[in-house]
Design a protein around this motif. Sequence first.
Motif, mmCIF file in Angstrom:
data_model
loop_
_atom_site.group_PDB
_atom_site.id
_atom_site.type_symbol
_atom_site.label_atom_id
_atom_site.label_comp_id
_atom_site.label_asym_id
_atom_site.label_seq_id
_atom_site.Cartn_x
_atom_site.Cartn_y
_atom_site.Cartn_z
ATOM 1 N N VAL A 206 0.837 -1.195 0.000
ATOM 2 C CA VAL A 206 0.000 0.000 0.000
ATOM 3 C C VAL A 206 0.877 1.252 0.000
ATOM 4 C CG1 VAL A 206 -1.637 1.366 1.390
ATOM 5 C CG2 VAL A 206 -2.003 -1.094 1.044
ATOM 6 N N ARG A 207 1.934 1.269 0.815
ATOM 7 C CA ARG A 207 2.830 2.425 0.852
ATOM 8 C C ARG A 207 3.505 2.634 -0.498
ATOM 9 N NH1 ARG A 207 4.035 0.525 6.033
ATOM 10 N NH2 ARG A 207 5.969 -0.415 5.331
ATOM 11 N N LEU A 208 3.950 1.558 -1.117
ATOM 12 C CA LEU A 208 4.598 1.659 -2.418
ATOM 13 C C LEU A 208 3.626 2.178 -3.472
ATOM 14 C CD1 LEU A 208 7.033 1.282 -4.237
ATOM 15 C CD2 LEU A 208 6.363 -1.110 -4.523
ATOM 16 N N ALA A 209 2.404 1.673 -3.483
ATOM 17 C CA ALA A 209 1.399 2.132 -4.445
ATOM 18 C C ALA A 209 1.101 3.612 -4.248
ATOM 19 C CB ALA A 209 0.123 1.300 -4.316
ATOM 20 N N THR A 210 1.024 4.068 -3.001
ATOM 21 C CA THR A 210 0.784 5.479 -2.700
ATOM 22 C C THR A 210 1.944 6.330 -3.179
ATOM 23 O OG1 THR A 210 -0.572 4.900 -0.797
ATOM 24 C CG2 THR A 210 0.318 7.138 -0.850
ATOM 25 N N LEU A 211 3.151 5.892 -2.905
ATOM 26 C CA LEU A 211 4.336 6.615 -3.354
ATOM 27 C C LEU A 211 4.340 6.753 -4.874
ATOM 28 C CD1 LEU A 211 7.202 7.814 -2.950
ATOM 29 C CD2 LEU A 211 8.054 5.477 -3.127
ATOM 30 N N LEU A 212 4.113 5.652 -5.583
ATOM 31 C CA LEU A 212 4.132 5.676 -7.041
ATOM 32 C C LEU A 212 3.031 6.554 -7.612
ATOM 33 C CD1 LEU A 212 4.954 1.952 -7.858
ATOM 34 C CD2 LEU A 212 6.473 3.930 -8.048
ATOM 35 N N SER A 213 1.875 6.584 -6.957
ATOM 36 C CA SER A 213 0.763 7.391 -7.470
ATOM 37 C C SER A 213 1.037 8.882 -7.327
ATOM 38 C CB SER A 213 -0.551 7.016 -6.782
ATOM 39 O OG SER A 213 -0.545 7.446 -5.443
ATOM 40 N N ASN A 214 1.981 9.259 -6.461
ATOM 41 C CA ASN A 214 2.310 10.668 -6.261
ATOM 42 C C ASN A 214 3.426 11.159 -7.171
ATOM 43 O OD1 ASN A 214 0.423 11.293 -4.210
ATOM 44 N ND2 ASN A 214 1.691 10.218 -2.727
ATOM 45 N N LEU A 215 4.030 10.280 -7.936
ATOM 46 C CA LEU A 215 5.104 10.678 -8.836
ATOM 47 C C LEU A 215 4.522 11.298 -10.109
ATOM 48 C CD1 LEU A 215 7.447 7.564 -8.547
ATOM 49 C CD2 LEU A 215 7.810 9.816 -7.543
ATOM 50 N N PRO A 216 5.213 12.280 -10.684
ATOM 51 C CA PRO A 216 4.710 12.944 -11.896
ATOM 52 C C PRO A 216 5.089 12.187 -13.171
ATOM 53 C CG PRO A 216 6.723 13.984 -11.197
ATOM 54 C CD PRO A 216 6.405 12.920 -10.164
ATOM 55 N N GLY A 217 4.667 10.980 -13.275
ATOM 56 C CA GLY A 217 4.977 10.139 -14.427
ATOM 57 C C GLY A 217 4.535 8.719 -14.142
ATOM 58 N N ALA A 218 5.057 7.786 -14.911
ATOM 59 C CA ALA A 218 4.630 6.393 -14.781
ATOM 60 C C ALA A 218 5.827 5.481 -14.566
ATOM 61 C CB ALA A 218 3.866 5.960 -16.025
ATOM 62 N N ALA A 219 5.769 4.688 -13.506
ATOM 63 C CA ALA A 219 6.748 3.632 -13.266
ATOM 64 C C ALA A 219 6.209 2.376 -13.934
ATOM 65 C CB ALA A 219 6.928 3.398 -11.766
ATOM 66 N N TYR A 220 7.109 1.545 -14.452
ATOM 67 C CA TYR A 220 6.647 0.362 -15.171
ATOM 68 C C TYR A 220 7.600 -0.817 -15.012
ATOM 69 C CZ TYR A 220 10.314 1.242 -18.577
ATOM 70 O OH TYR A 220 11.547 1.421 -19.161
ATOM 71 N N ARG A 221 7.073 -1.984 -15.345
ATOM 72 C CA ARG A 221 7.835 -3.212 -15.558
ATOM 73 C C ARG A 221 7.218 -3.826 -16.815
ATOM 74 N NH1 ARG A 221 10.790 -7.141 -12.201
ATOM 75 N NH2 ARG A 221 10.779 -9.126 -13.271
ATOM 76 N N CYS A 222 8.049 -4.109 -17.812
ATOM 77 C CA CYS A 222 7.519 -4.661 -19.047
ATOM 78 C C CYS A 222 8.444 -5.732 -19.605
ATOM 79 C CB CYS A 222 7.278 -3.569 -20.094
ATOM 80 S SG CYS A 222 8.754 -2.884 -20.843
ATOM 81 N N ARG A 223 7.919 -6.448 -20.576
ATOM 82 C CA ARG A 223 8.708 -7.454 -21.278
ATOM 83 C C ARG A 223 9.567 -6.767 -22.336
ATOM 84 N NH1 ARG A 223 3.545 -11.102 -22.394
ATOM 85 N NH2 ARG A 223 3.083 -11.603 -20.233
ATOM 86 N N ASN A 224 10.658 -7.394 -22.680
ATOM 87 C CA ASN A 224 11.497 -6.892 -23.763
ATOM 88 C C ASN A 224 10.993 -7.487 -25.071
ATOM 89 O OD1 ASN A 224 13.709 -5.567 -25.000
ATOM 90 N ND2 ASN A 224 14.816 -7.498 -25.041
#
Length: 132
Positions: free
Chosen positions: A13-31
């Motif tokens: 929950v803390r990580l999701a809150t932190l990420l939602s406050n960033l001015p952009g998008a964090a991701y994990r994707c396939r190559n």
Amino acid sequence: MSSAAARQTDSTVRLATLLSNLPGAAYRCRNDPEWTMEFLSEGCQQLTGYPASAFLGPNGRSFNSVIHPDDREPIWAGVQAALKNHSHFHLEYRIRTASGEEKRVSERGCGVYSEDGQLEALEGFIEDVTDR
């Protein structure tokens, strides 16, 4: 719920809150050429006009679909060169939002490797730099 499970839930929950406050998008994707998303933070909505959920799951939109067609090949080449050297990548390119607006974004990321050196995914952060 065990105390370990509760701590894990609190941490998530803390990580999701932190990420939602960033001015952009964090991701994990396939190559892969479609940049198939495994995780995408909610900042994706402000960046692309699409909710993060639109890019996830077996029927999710390809992230490649929002990248300007002229920028797709240079992005692929830049990421592959960085992965070959196990280095970070920093790219700037254009995207087309859900409303049709063109934005310039900056992406920083790197490969995530298994203990035996096999590439598992890419992780990074994409932010709007249009106003720069």
